[in-house]
Motif scaffolding. Sequence first.
Motif, PDB file in Angstrom:
ATOM      1  N   TYR A 164      -3.155  10.605   0.936  1.00  0.00           N
ATOM      2  CA  TYR A 164      -2.067  11.472   1.373  1.00  0.00           C
ATOM      3  C   TYR A 164      -1.271  10.797   2.488  1.00  0.00           C
ATOM      4  N   HIS A 165      -0.186  11.422   2.865  1.00  0.00           N
ATOM      5  CA  HIS A 165       0.626  10.945   4.006  1.00  0.00           C
ATOM      6  C   HIS A 165      -0.263  10.843   5.214  1.00  0.00           C
TER       7      HIS A 165
ATOM      8  N   SER B   3       2.173  16.196   0.870  1.00  0.00           N
ATOM      9  CA  SER B   3       2.258  14.763   1.179  1.00  0.00           C
ATOM     10  C   SER B   3       3.593  14.176   0.709  1.00  0.00           C
TER      11      SER B   3
END
Length: 507
Positions: A3-4, A33
């Motif tokens: 994810y981010h 994300s």
Amino acid sequence: MAYHTILNKQVNKLLPAHYLEDETIRFFLENISNSYQTFERANKIAEHAFTISEREYQEINNHLFKENEIKQQSISEIKKAINLLSPNSLPDLGDSTDDLIHIISFLQEQINNAKELEKELILSRDIAEKAALTKSQFLSTMSHEIRTPMNAVIGFTHLLIQLNPRPEQFEYLRLLKFSAENLLVLINDILDFSKIEAGKVEFEEADFLIKELVSNIRLALLQKANEKDVRLKLLVDHDLPDVLKGDPVRLGQILTNLISNAVKFTNKGSVTIVASLNQKLEDYTLIDFEIIDSGIGIAPDKIDSIFESFTQAGADTTRKFGGTGLGLTITKKLLELMGSEIKVKSELGKGSTFYFSIKIKNSETQSINSTNNQLRIEEKSLKGVKILIAEDNQINVILAKQYMLLWDIDCDVAENGKIALTLVQTNDYDMVLMDLQMPEMDGYETTKAIRKLPQEKFKNLPIIALTASAMLDIKDQAFVVGMNDYISKPFNPNELYRKIASYSKIK
């Protein structure tokens, strides 16, 4: 799935591991994300765009600043230029932002004024051209009217000389001819004074006897001096060459003007003419002339003004002594055109001395006949020559016929151009002497009409312009219409004889 970065930290910190096994939660986290990543990309694009815009703005701002500087500098230079061309014409505008607008308005006004001025100048030019044409026509007419009787005076003087007069009569006739020819020069200059002002005088180059010229001038003015009981003395340097080459008529005119003035303004005492050798070089001789009188003199503040046109030394001078006030002006201008300068020394009440030095070309001829011997007219017969004289003045006709009789020439007379045109077609003439100013048809029209006649002989018929006009363009006009040559009245008999002999069939 990764994810981010920010979301991944929060998931690891706050979300239990077994939640990640739920597909719905994973789908939810993936979308969050993606939103983070999309926001970051948009933010970077926005920052990049802002950076570019700010740089472009600075460049545009700098460009505008420079353009404004150029504008202000240009306005300042325009103001300076306007002030140089027309001081105080442009008002002081200070540092106003409207300077350029005011300047444009001012220049538009100036352009409008210039256009109006141009219209006025064109109108003034047209008026001046019409005035010049009127003046030219007037001078041409006056020239013809004045020179016509002069033609008779000089012509009949020539004829009287041929009649073997007594010695004293011959002397009188010689002086009469000399004086008439000098008078003719004065008439020409007065009638065409603009010619002298423009420097368009044509100077002859002929061999002449300098000592005899000065002596003749003295003799011509001697009677006038004797009437006033004024001694007219002549002192000629014996070292002067016998023969020089130049324009004796113009030099005689200069000396006649100065000597006659001296006699006119001298009531007692004497006038002395001095001609002395200054220098003799290979090509020319420099001669000093002085005219010394014991007359009324000239005030110091008047010396410069006496050389101005139509001006004399005092307001009462014309009333007391007469004259046009042109003599000294013509003398000054002629001398300047001949490369000399007239000078004067004078003391009021005690007399004046006018003096100048002049270069005259040396002659290749050692001696020439005295003018006394040149007065005899050529008498060789031109028998067989037939001439048409187109002339409306009866005195001139009588004079011309006398010369034709002297030379055994057969002649007819036409009183106007129409008669001349008719006679040319009905007779076989060797040449035509064509006066330019005649009634019905003038000499120009008649010549053009003759040249248009179909027979070839009329295109080759010698036509000699014979006119009393002294205008500069007369000769050119005569050639344009088809005339072959030109003789000015009063004519020299020997010149007329040579022209007739040259153009006629008899050689």
